[in-house]
Write a protein that holds these residues in place. Structure first.
Motif, PDB file in Angstrom:
ATOM      1  N   ALA A  82      65.525  27.379  59.464  1.00  0.00           N
ATOM      2  CA  ALA A  82      64.101  28.000  59.428  1.00  0.00           C
ATOM      3  C   ALA A  82      63.599  28.018  58.556  1.00  0.00           C
ATOM      4  CB  ALA A  82      65.423  29.614  59.875  1.00  0.00           C
ATOM      5  N   ASN A  83      62.639  28.851  59.113  1.00  0.00           N
ATOM      6  CA  ASN A  83      61.278  27.883  58.020  1.00  0.00           C
ATOM      7  C   ASN A  83      62.195  29.337  57.016  1.00  0.00           C
ATOM      8  OD1 ASN A  83      60.031  26.184  58.930  1.00  0.00           O
ATOM      9  ND2 ASN A  83      59.224  27.490  60.320  1.00  0.00           N
ATOM     10  N   GLY A  84      61.183  28.428  55.776  1.00  0.00           N
ATOM     11  CA  GLY A  84      61.567  30.019  55.263  1.00  0.00           C
ATOM     12  C   GLY A  84      60.275  31.436  55.180  1.00  0.00           C
ATOM     13  N   GLY A  85      60.390  32.597  55.008  1.00  0.00           N
ATOM     14  CA  GLY A  85      59.584  34.003  55.152  1.00  0.00           C
ATOM     15  C   GLY A  85      59.074  33.303  53.679  1.00  0.00           C
ATOM     16  N   ASP A  86      57.213  33.572  54.028  1.00  0.00           N
ATOM     17  CA  ASP A  86      55.996  33.955  53.111  1.00  0.00           C
ATOM     18  C   ASP A  86      56.386  35.578  53.444  1.00  0.00           C
ATOM     19  OD1 ASP A  86      55.527  31.785  54.596  1.00  0.00           O
ATOM     20  OD2 ASP A  86      53.773  32.680  55.720  1.00  0.00           O
ATOM     21  N   VAL A  87      55.962  35.388  51.328  1.00  0.00           N
ATOM     22  CA  VAL A  87      54.890  36.492  50.465  1.00  0.00           C
ATOM     23  C   VAL A  87      53.601  36.831  50.495  1.00  0.00           C
ATOM     24  CG1 VAL A  87      55.635  37.891  48.409  1.00  0.00           C
ATOM     25  CG2 VAL A  87      57.264  36.273  49.193  1.00  0.00           C
ATOM     26  N   ILE A  88      53.544  38.144  51.228  1.00  0.00           N
ATOM     27  CA  ILE A  88      51.687  38.593  51.319  1.00  0.00           C
ATOM     28  C   ILE A  88      52.132  40.104  49.804  1.00  0.00           C
ATOM     29  CG2 ILE A  88      49.928  39.793  52.562  1.00  0.00           C
ATOM     30  CD1 ILE A  88      52.010  38.483  54.728  1.00  0.00           C
ATOM     31  N   LEU A  89      51.040  39.174  49.037  1.00  0.00           N
ATOM     32  CA  LEU A  89      50.756  40.517  47.631  1.00  0.00           C
ATOM     33  C   LEU A  89      49.119  40.636  47.954  1.00  0.00           C
ATOM     34  CD1 LEU A  89      52.093  37.902  44.913  1.00  0.00           C
ATOM     35  CD2 LEU A  89      53.569  39.714  46.026  1.00  0.00           C
ATOM     36  N   SER A  90      49.324  42.164  48.330  1.00  0.00           N
ATOM     37  CA  SER A  90      48.725  42.606  48.264  1.00  0.00           C
ATOM     38  C   SER A  90      47.319  43.102  46.750  1.00  0.00           C
ATOM     39  CB  SER A  90      48.830  44.340  49.142  1.00  0.00           C
ATOM     40  OG  SER A  90      49.165  44.194  50.280  1.00  0.00           O
ATOM     41  N   VAL A  91      45.520  42.733  47.435  1.00  0.00           N
ATOM     42  CA  VAL A  91      44.832  42.753  45.875  1.00  0.00           C
ATOM     43  C   VAL A  91      43.928  43.712  46.583  1.00  0.00           C
ATOM     44  CG1 VAL A  91      46.614  40.506  44.865  1.00  0.00           C
ATOM     45  CG2 VAL A  91      44.044  40.537  46.346  1.00  0.00           C
ATOM     46  N   PRO A  92      43.400  44.521  45.284  1.00  0.00           N
ATOM     47  CA  PRO A  92      41.909  44.989  44.810  1.00  0.00           C
ATOM     48  C   PRO A  92      40.775  44.020  45.800  1.00  0.00           C
ATOM     49  CG  PRO A  92      43.375  45.820  43.894  1.00  0.00           C
ATOM     50  CD  PRO A  92      43.752  44.103  43.989  1.00  0.00           C
ATOM     51  N   ASN A  93      40.112  44.420  46.306  1.00  0.00           N
ATOM     52  CA  ASN A  93      39.034  43.909  46.457  1.00  0.00           C
ATOM     53  C   ASN A  93      38.248  43.543  45.337  1.00  0.00           C
ATOM     54  OD1 ASN A  93      36.477  42.658  47.701  1.00  0.00           O
ATOM     55  ND2 ASN A  93      35.491  44.832  48.736  1.00  0.00           N
ATOM     56  N   GLY A  94      37.677  42.559  45.039  1.00  0.00           N
ATOM     57  CA  GLY A  94      36.659  41.927  44.109  1.00  0.00           C
ATOM     58  C   GLY A  94      37.772  41.401  42.861  1.00  0.00           C
ATOM     59  N   THR A  95      39.126  40.926  43.814  1.00  0.00           N
ATOM     60  CA  THR A  95      40.139  40.428  42.628  1.00  0.00           C
ATOM     61  C   THR A  95      39.951  38.977  41.905  1.00  0.00           C
ATOM     62  OG1 THR A  95      41.986  42.146  43.178  1.00  0.00           O
ATOM     63  CG2 THR A  95      42.570  40.121  41.644  1.00  0.00           C
ATOM     64  N   VAL A  96      40.025  39.150  40.822  1.00  0.00           N
ATOM     65  CA  VAL A  96      39.349  37.287  40.646  1.00  0.00           C
ATOM     66  C   VAL A  96      40.554  36.508  40.044  1.00  0.00           C
ATOM     67  CG1 VAL A  96      38.519  36.026  38.873  1.00  0.00           C
ATOM     68  CG2 VAL A  96      36.465  37.893  39.957  1.00  0.00           C
ATOM     69  N   VAL A  97      40.975  35.406  40.552  1.00  0.00           N
ATOM     70  CA  VAL A  97      42.080  34.701  40.193  1.00  0.00           C
ATOM     71  C   VAL A  97      42.376  33.576  39.166  1.00  0.00           C
ATOM     72  CG1 VAL A  97      44.224  33.908  41.180  1.00  0.00           C
ATOM     73  CG2 VAL A  97      43.630  35.293  43.050  1.00  0.00           C
ATOM     74  N   LYS A  98      42.838  33.490  37.952  1.00  0.00           N
ATOM     75  CA  LYS A  98      42.822  32.127  37.411  1.00  0.00           C
ATOM     76  C   LYS A  98      43.812  31.517  37.003  1.00  0.00           C
ATOM     77  CE  LYS A  98      38.983  34.622  34.840  1.00  0.00           C
ATOM     78  NZ  LYS A  98      38.218  35.430  33.517  1.00  0.00           N
ATOM     79  N   ASP A  99      43.501  30.279  36.704  1.00  0.00           N
ATOM     80  CA  ASP A  99      45.361  29.157  36.080  1.00  0.00           C
ATOM     81  C   ASP A  99      45.111  30.316  34.499  1.00  0.00           C
ATOM     82  OD1 ASP A  99      46.436  27.446  34.777  1.00  0.00           O
ATOM     83  OD2 ASP A  99      45.803  26.235  36.494  1.00  0.00           O
ATOM     84  N   SER A 100      46.303  30.605  34.677  1.00  0.00           N
ATOM     85  CA  SER A 100      46.614  31.226  33.361  1.00  0.00           C
ATOM     86  C   SER A 100      46.469  29.660  32.434  1.00  0.00           C
ATOM     87  CB  SER A 100      47.886  31.411  32.861  1.00  0.00           C
ATOM     88  OG  SER A 100      49.494  30.572  33.909  1.00  0.00           O
ATOM     89  N   ARG A 101      46.615  28.554  32.254  1.00  0.00           N
ATOM     90  CA  ARG A 101      46.837  27.640  31.501  1.00  0.00           C
ATOM     91  C   ARG A 101      45.616  27.044  30.968  1.00  0.00           C
ATOM     92  NH1 ARG A 101      48.353  22.932  32.794  1.00  0.00           N
ATOM     93  NH2 ARG A 101      47.927  23.137  35.052  1.00  0.00           N
ATOM     94  N   THR A 102      44.623  27.286  32.110  1.00  0.00           N
ATOM     95  CA  THR A 102      43.381  26.841  31.870  1.00  0.00           C
ATOM     96  C   THR A 102      41.814  27.810  31.695  1.00  0.00           C
ATOM     97  OG1 THR A 102      42.807  25.833  33.971  1.00  0.00           O
ATOM     98  CG2 THR A 102      43.752  24.477  32.940  1.00  0.00           C
ATOM     99  N   GLY A 103      42.067  29.126  32.340  1.00  0.00           N
ATOM    100  CA  GLY A 103      41.127  29.871  32.847  1.00  0.00           C
ATOM    101  C   GLY A 103      40.260  29.129  33.737  1.00  0.00           C
ATOM    102  N   GLU A 104      40.803  28.437  34.325  1.00  0.00           N
ATOM    103  CA  GLU A 104      39.890  28.181  35.537  1.00  0.00           C
ATOM    104  C   GLU A 104      39.997  28.726  36.824  1.00  0.00           C
ATOM    105  OE1 GLU A 104      39.594  24.132  38.990  1.00  0.00           O
ATOM    106  OE2 GLU A 104      41.328  24.661  37.215  1.00  0.00           O
ATOM    107  N   VAL A 105      38.801  29.618  37.443  1.00  0.00           N
ATOM    108  CA  VAL A 105      38.715  30.314  38.606  1.00  0.00           C
ATOM    109  C   VAL A 105      39.441  30.072  39.584  1.00  0.00           C
ATOM    110  CG1 VAL A 105      37.237  31.747  39.693  1.00  0.00           C
ATOM    111  CG2 VAL A 105      37.073  31.696  37.733  1.00  0.00           C
ATOM    112  N   LEU A 106      40.166  30.291  39.725  1.00  0.00           N
ATOM    113  CA  LEU A 106      40.728  29.562  41.285  1.00  0.00           C
ATOM    114  C   LEU A 106      39.985  30.666  42.833  1.00  0.00           C
ATOM    115  CD1 LEU A 106      44.713  29.541  40.210  1.00  0.00           C
ATOM    116  CD2 LEU A 106      42.698  27.581  40.270  1.00  0.00           C
TER     117      LEU A 106
END
Length: 450
Positions: A82-106
């Motif tokens: 069986a496939n593993g279940g996905d984890v869906i994380l709810s975030v607010p509108n306007g969330t910026v995701v960055k790489d913690s090491r480089t600071g690059e905006v993903l």
């Protein structure tokens, strides 16, 4: 613990793929039933999804480690795991995701329902039924499942509000948002009482809008002074700015006009805020002499083309007119604003004809092989099974690694590292340039990988 968190470091691990199964079909009167090992299941993904009902990152501040489910191992009788279940994380509108090491905006997550797979689950390993071929009719091995992605990311919330209240510390912004909405911010008579934005929902007739109480700004905020960058980024996505000016301040060198100009200078220096409509609120009109000062400076603000309101957050004087004026501006802005579309994800396919690997000479008779394919094949190989190691050697040979090693100057017995220098797989290379010349020994033996 604070109720509003606008920046967190999230430690994410996707699920590992399940291992394939090496099995032979067994049935009475059928001694040669053939391989029937099933494939392993795919590991679960970790997915970020914009949820308009989520307003803070507090949940991830409390639980920063998130892991998806692993895929299950394949089984006999051609049963896939069986496939593993996905984890869906709810975030607010306007969330910026960055790489913690480089600071690059993903990615910049905007628009309800926008999804982004931040960590992809590992593929499941193939069972021996899928590995069977005309040359290898009954493989005695299966491929291992691959590990899922693991990374640390920074989630940064840029408040998405209709109106932002800006001004010096202790200008009365928190008192004002408490007076016009149901928000209950911390209120005190010392600077920087507010360290995180307070969001309030305000009703003006049929118009309902959100107001953000941005922490106090000081000269130099655009350069980061007084946590200026932390505070100013919450203004970026607000459609309208309201200057809250303290009419009762006793600090030397300060007056309503200079306060307004100082905050305007910081907003201009921060950038991208020049097109926001402005409004001026002269607060604390209930304090003696404040009303007279408000009457003096109002014409100066109006001469700048600004709409001015004299109010008292403490006594609620002038709040009704101020609320409905904001409501009119917000309604007009919404009518002229284009529909916000979810963030588009751009998928760039790889160029055709790429070899998929590179060979580098590290030192005398030591070489490093890097590339998605060979490194992935290493992860899939069970090195306790000699037949699986022979299958890996066949794959590497077909890819052309052997020819590239010869071109790079490798000789028999050379130390070859596949993967990184720190944790790559090391073996002694035995060249066999002619694939047809390779003599197959007993099952489970292969002299090409030492």
């Amino acid at each position: 613990m604070p109720d509003f968190i606008d920046q967190v470091v999230l430690h994410i691990t996707a699920g590992d793929g399940g291992h394939g199964c090496a099995s032979v079909h067994r049935e009475k009167f059928k001694p040669l039933g053939g391989p029937d090992g099933g494939n392993g299941g795919r590991g679960g993904d970790v997915i970020l999804e914009v949820d308009p009902s989520t307003a803070t990152l507090l949940e991830y501040h409390r639980r920063p480690h998130r892991k998806a489910e692993n895929g299950k191992q394949g089984m006999g009788a051609n049963r896939d795991g069986a496939n593993g279940g996905d984890v869906i994380l709810s975030v607010p509108n306007g969330t910026v995701v960055k790489d913690s090491r480089t600071g690059e905006v993903l990615i910049d997550l905007v628009g309800a329902g926008t999804r982004y797979v931040i960590a992809k689950g590992g593929p499941g390993g193939l069972g021996n039924a899928a590995l069977a071929s005309t040359k290898r009719k009954a493989p005695g091995f299966a491929l291992l499942g691959e590990p899922g992605d693991a990374l640390d990311v920074v989630l940064e919330l840029k408040s998405v509000a209709d109106v932002a209240l800006v001004g010096f510390p202790s200008a009365g912004k928190s008192s004002l948002i408490a007076a016009i909405s149901a928000a209950k911010p911390k209120i005190a008579d010392y600077p920087f009482t507010t360290l995180v934005p307070n969001l309030g929902v305000v009703s003006a007739g049929d118009t309902v809008f959100t107001v953000a109480d941005v922490p106090g700004l000081i000269p130099g905020a655009s350069e980061g002074k007084g946590l200026g960058h932390e505070f100013l980024r919450h203004v970026e996505r607000c459609d309208m700015l309201v200057h809250v000016i303290d009419m009762a301040t006793m600090e030397p060198g300060r007056d309503p006009i200079s306060d307004y100009e100082a905050i305007e200078y910081e907003l201009h220096a921060y950038g991208e805020l020049e097109d926001r409509p402005r409004m001026v609120v002269l607060n604390k009109a209930d304090v003696p002499d404040a009303r007279e000062l408000a009457e003096i400076v109002t014409p100066e603000f109006e001469a700048k083309g600004l709409k001015v309101f004299t109010i008292s957050a403490a006594t609620h004087e002038g709040l009704k007119e101020f609320i409905f004026a904001m409501g009119e501006w917000v309604a007009a802005a919404r009518a002229n604003k284009p529909v916000e579309e979810p963030t588009r994800l751009v998928i760039r396919p790889k160029q055709l004809g790429e070899s998929g690997f590179a060979v580098r000479k590290v030192s005398d008779n030591q070489f490093q092989v890097t590339g998605e394919k060979p490194e992935r094949w290493i992860r899939q190989t069970d090195f306790t099974n000699d037949e699986a190691v022979g299958y890996l050697a066949d794959r590497l040979e077909r890819l052309g690694i052997e020819q590239e090693l010869v071109k790079a100057g490798a000789t028999a017995g050379a130390e070859v590292i596949i993967g990184s220098m720190e944790d790559g797989y090391i073996f002694d290379w035995q060249p066999t340039l002619n694939a047809e010349a390779v003599r197959q020994g007993p099952r489970g033996t292969d002299n090409r990988l030492g």
